[in-house]
Motif scaffolding. Structure first.
Motif, mmCIF file in Angstrom:
data_model
loop_
_atom_site.group_PDB
_atom_site.id
_atom_site.type_symbol
_atom_site.label_atom_id
_atom_site.label_comp_id
_atom_site.label_asym_id
_atom_site.label_seq_id
_atom_site.Cartn_x
_atom_site.Cartn_y
_atom_site.Cartn_z
ATOM 1 N N ASP A 92 3.697 0.516 -4.203
ATOM 2 C CA ASP A 92 4.402 1.779 -4.329
ATOM 3 C C ASP A 92 5.850 1.525 -4.737
ATOM 4 O O ASP A 92 6.560 2.414 -5.142
ATOM 5 C CB ASP A 92 4.305 2.642 -3.069
ATOM 6 N N GLN A 103 -7.761 6.138 -2.964
ATOM 7 C CA GLN A 103 -6.441 5.703 -2.535
ATOM 8 C C GLN A 103 -5.892 4.740 -3.573
ATOM 9 O O GLN A 103 -6.625 3.957 -4.152
ATOM 10 C CB GLN A 103 -6.524 4.991 -1.187
ATOM 11 N N SER A 108 2.923 0.181 3.949
ATOM 12 C CA SER A 108 3.863 0.691 2.952
ATOM 13 C C SER A 108 5.186 -0.055 3.010
ATOM 14 O O SER A 108 5.511 -0.706 3.997
ATOM 15 C CB SER A 108 4.107 2.178 3.188
ATOM 16 N N SER A 159 4.646 -0.167 -9.295
ATOM 17 C CA SER A 159 3.274 0.018 -9.740
ATOM 18 C C SER A 159 3.167 -0.259 -11.238
ATOM 19 O O SER A 159 2.107 -0.224 -11.819
ATOM 20 C CB SER A 159 2.791 1.431 -9.428
ATOM 21 N N SER A 177 -4.039 1.918 -11.203
ATOM 22 C CA SER A 177 -4.541 2.502 -9.966
ATOM 23 C C SER A 177 -5.900 3.147 -10.208
ATOM 24 O O SER A 177 -6.328 3.331 -11.333
ATOM 25 C CB SER A 177 -3.554 3.549 -9.433
ATOM 26 N N ASN A 212 0.858 -1.179 0.000
ATOM 27 C CA ASN A 212 0.000 0.000 0.000
ATOM 28 C C ASN A 212 0.898 1.234 0.000
ATOM 29 O O ASN A 212 2.003 1.195 0.537
ATOM 30 C CB ASN A 212 -0.857 0.042 1.274
ATOM 31 N N LYS A 213 0.388 2.284 -0.570
ATOM 32 C CA LYS A 213 1.163 3.522 -0.521
ATOM 33 C C LYS A 213 1.122 4.090 0.894
ATOM 34 O O LYS A 213 2.089 4.613 1.407
ATOM 35 C CB LYS A 213 0.591 4.531 -1.508
ATOM 36 N N HIS A 214 -0.048 3.968 1.486
ATOM 37 C CA HIS A 214 -0.215 4.499 2.839
ATOM 38 C C HIS A 214 -0.501 3.354 3.796
ATOM 39 O O HIS A 214 -0.991 2.317 3.392
ATOM 40 C CB HIS A 214 -1.374 5.488 2.884
#
Ligand code: ADP
Ligand code: MG
Length: 757
Positions: free
Chosen positions: A334, A328, A459, A337, A342, A206-208
């Motif tokens: 991340d 999101q 992340s 990708s 996305s 996940n990016k966040h």
């Protein structure tokens, strides 16, 4: 003479380990110790017991297989029995409170704790020809102890002329702890590496990192199910409650109705979904022309959009709120990708009409250790036609069980771990980040039957900086005093020199042994020894046995064990809980006047009254705490601990049925005196004596010594805390819970925390 079901034979032949049977068996026949390392799912647990059976190892004796988890004990005995075409009378399991062992048992799966118990009554394990320690990489405390003991039992058996074989099986992790430890095995045992067919697994971070990992897990699963091609989903969460919660939520979202034919839905979705996200469209098999046409159209659109993200329509769900699609970048790594699309730059128009609310059902199954045996078995069954398998599991699915046909892993990155308080040894389960090694294991679950994907709900920065490469072995994380007593209770006399796979600090062990002797938990016993002179060993006293039932450091366990005799357990539990939590009081001891024994009970007495007063107060806790100088969070923590301790004690100490009384009355003077004695019984090695003015050297400022004490371990004086209620008394003798240092560098002072007269 084994007659296997042809279906079993087909499945077995897919396992590379089968081609290595001869090599494996030769090594086992020629060596007393053998290590078998191989990826999860390579066939160690199910196949090696069968090899041994066919090679005649069960002709006079049994094969023992130990598992650190109950869930694997049952599942694996059932599977091996099935594959061998034998009944549970012959391939059986045994764990605490449950089992199906008979006099005809040939292969016996058991939890590691059970085998340890058997060693206590039959040290040479004379019933067995082979012991297999499975999942040795998990490094559970019992597994480590078993390895240590077996390293000595095996040579003894050889001397007696009836050899025992030890096979250590492990995922490909930390094998050096066994091979490079000459204290454990003088000659390093041979290692057989089992090759396995592991398909590539694409990792998506996940990016966040969101704190509500359950919500994230739910969202991600919904997306996988509605967008990605067929293939089972495996979700890792931390505990039974979380498992049940997600199972309920997912079932409600994609319900399965008995009797409905879902087989038409399945193909449609495979294709539609593939266009949006999957990077291997060649995998898809389709016999539905309609959909094939649709596919082509979409592929064209996709090319045109030049890998632009395609947004799928919102999913309509009946009885819960679908979390808002917040844009999101889900399902996107991340780190990488590339090739994955996305949500953020979606092109709604290309795909809108395809996914309908008539969804394919999700066949959602829970998996955790305490689940009933029958329900555990369901994860291995083929799900109903047209549904997609989704298993929500705790970390039991990490290495112990291989669930067939998993293609997607959703990893919250979390697990529950027992964390010990360093002062009292009280422990609590906390949710922590998994180790990197665990994350890799979890990922691997997606690549057993074909290429897969793992969606880590955190992340890559978290992975690199928050996840430790590997957790320490269980045995090394336990407080040494506790470990010492546990091992002594198992009849291990030489705890300090025990051949651990990874040894805890031996100096600390030696100190712990001394401490427990001082506390009357261990005592010297003369052992007659034929070869050497008589030697002294420290053995557990009857008091020590009682103390060991309490889930605390022995010194606190002793307080509780003794308080039980005087029906003071409710007070003692409250005091011990309060002593576990730091900084309960923020000064203002004046709020807590006392006399007599209650005053002499000192700081623990203040804590006891503070916790009791909070329970009795009719004011809001925050108001009450502010008024009397208490830290509200600390009080809440103490209440939690008190409950937890009570329920653990109810479980482990027979004849106790504690209920935490919200209206506990303050102790009377006699009880307060007994409580002082209890504290002394546990802290008797932490005594300090008031330094008299006559002892103060000529020329020194006497005022500095007003609150100064002498304790046995230090040359320098130690002091009563400025907030302590006992400053009013300055008793001749005190006991303290611990010492700590304060003050600027040039005027450092040792302070006693929580003192009692
Ligand atoms: P390892 O111990 O090396 O992790 P196992 O012996 O547990 O591997 O598993 C070998 C294979 O047998 C795996 O592919 C797994 O999917 C399959 N298997 C294990 N148990 C069952 C079961 N109860 N039903 C179906 N397949 C199973
Ligand atoms: Mg296994």
């Amino acid at each position: 003479q084994v007659k296997r079901d042809p279906k079993v034979q087909v499945a077995r032949l897919k396992l590379p380990i089968l081609g290595e049977e001869q090599r494996v068996m030769e090594l086992i026949n020629e060596n007393e110790f053998v290590i078998v390392a191989g990826e999860t799912g390579s066939g160690k647990t199910t196949q090696i017991p069968q090899f041994l059976y066919e090679a005649g190892y069960t002709e006079n004796k049994m094969i023992a297989v130990t598992e650190p988890r109950r869930v694997a004990t049952v599942a694996m005995s059932a599977r091996v029995g099935y594959e061998l075409g034998l009944s549970s009378k012959e391939v059986s399991y045994l764990m605490r409170f449950e089992g199906n062992v008979t006099k005809d048992t040939k292969i016996k799966f058991m939890t590691d704790g059970v085998l340890l118990k058997e060693i206590q009554s039959d040290f040479l394990l004379s019933k067995y020809s082979v012991v297999i320690i499975d999942e040795a990489h998990e490094r559970s405390m019992y597994t480590d102890i078993l390895l240590g003991l077996l390293s000595r039992i095996v040579p003894l058996r050889r001397k007696r002329g009836c050899p025992l074989r030890l096979i250590i099986m492990s995922a490909t992790l930390r094998v050096e702890d066994f091979t490079e430890n000459t204290r454990l095995f003088k000659v390093p045992p041979p290692v057989i590496e089992i090759q396995s067919r592991q398909f590539p697994v694409t990792v998506h971070f996940n990016k966040h990192t969101y704190s509500d990992y359950l919500k994230e897990a739910f969202k991600k699963t919904v997306k996988i199910h509605t967008r990605l091609p067929e293939g089972g989903i495996l979700i890792f969460v931390t505990g039974q409650q979380e498992v049940n919660y997600l199972v309920r939520k997912l079932r409600a979202s994609f319900p399965y109705h008995k009797g409905v034919d879902y087989s038409s839905l399945i193909n449609k979705k495979v294709n539609v979904v593939d266009t949006s996200l999957d990077s291997e469209p060649d995998d898809i098999e389709s016999d539905d022309d309609e959909v094939e046409k649709e596919m082509k159209r979409i592929r064209k659109a996709r090319k045109k959009a030049k890998r632009k993200t395609i947004k799928l329509p919102k999913i309509s769900l009946d009885d819960f709120d679908m979390p808002e699609d917040d844009g999101q970048p889900d399902l996107v790594s991340d780190a990488d990708s590339e090739g994955h699309l996305s949500d953020s730059d979606a092109d709604e128009s290309t795909l809108t009409p395809i996914v309908k609310s008539s969804q394919q059902p999700l066949w959602v199954l829970p998996l955790y250790s305490m689940l009933s045996t029958a329900k555990q078995g369901r994860v291995f069954e083929t799900p109903p036609a047209g549904t997609r398998l989704c298993v929500v599991s705790t970390d039991v699915a990490e290495t112990s069980l291989t669930i067939p046909s998993i293609k997607y892993v959703v990893d919250t990155g979390k697990k529950k771990m027992r964390i010990y308080d360093h002062v009292t040894g009280a422990s609590a389960w906390r949710v922590v980040w998994t180790s990197q090694a665990s994350a890799e294991q979890r990922s691997g679950r997606a690549g057993r039957t074909g290429p897969g994907h793992v969606y880590r709900l955190y992340s890559s920065a978290v992975y690199q900086h928050e996840c430790v490469p590997q957790y320490k072995p269980d045995l090394c994380t336990r407080p040494v005093d506790h470990l010492m007593l546990t091992l002594k209770c198992m009849g291990i006399d030489k705890v300090v020199n025990f051949p651990y796979p990874t040894a805890p600090d031996r100096m600390q062990l030696r100190l712990a042994e001394k401490r427990l002797e001082v506390l009357g938990i261990l005592e010297k016993v003369e052992m007659r020894n034929r070869r050497k002179d008589d030697e002294e060993v420290l053995k557990v006293t009857p008091l020590g046995k009682a103390v060991s039932a309490f889930p605390l450091l022995p010194r606190y366990g002793k307080m509780l064990a003794l308080s039980h005799q005087y029906t003071l357990l409710p007070y003692a539990i409250t005091i011990v809980s309060a002593l576990t939590v730091p900084e309960v009081m923020s000064g203002k001891t004046d709020s807590w006047p006392a006399t007599g024994n209650m005053l002499l009970l000192g700081d623990p007495g203040v804590l006891l009254r503070a916790v009791g007063a909070c329970d009795h107060s009719t004011e809001a806790l925050s108001v009450f705490c502010a008024k009397y100088g208490l830290r509200e969070k600390a009080i809440i923590e103490i209440r939690k601990l008190r409950k937890q301790l009570a329920s653990e004690i109810n479980l482990s100490v027979s004849g106790v049925n504690l209920v935490v009384d919200p209206k506990l009355q303050p102790p009377d003077d006699k009880q307060a005196k007994l409580l002082r004695q209890l504290l002394l019984s546990g802290l008797g090695d932490q005594v300090a004596r008031k330094i008299s003015m006559a002892e103060v050297k000529e020329g020194e400022d006497k005022r500095k010594y007003k609150y100064a004490y002498r304790c046995s371990d230090l040359d320098e004086p130690v002091f009563i805390h400025s907030e302590s209620i006992l400053r009013k008394v300055i008793p001749e003798w005190v006991i303290y819970q611990e010492l700590y240092e304060t003050g600027p560098d040039d005027r450092k002072k040792m302070i006693m925390r929580n003192i009692t007269a």
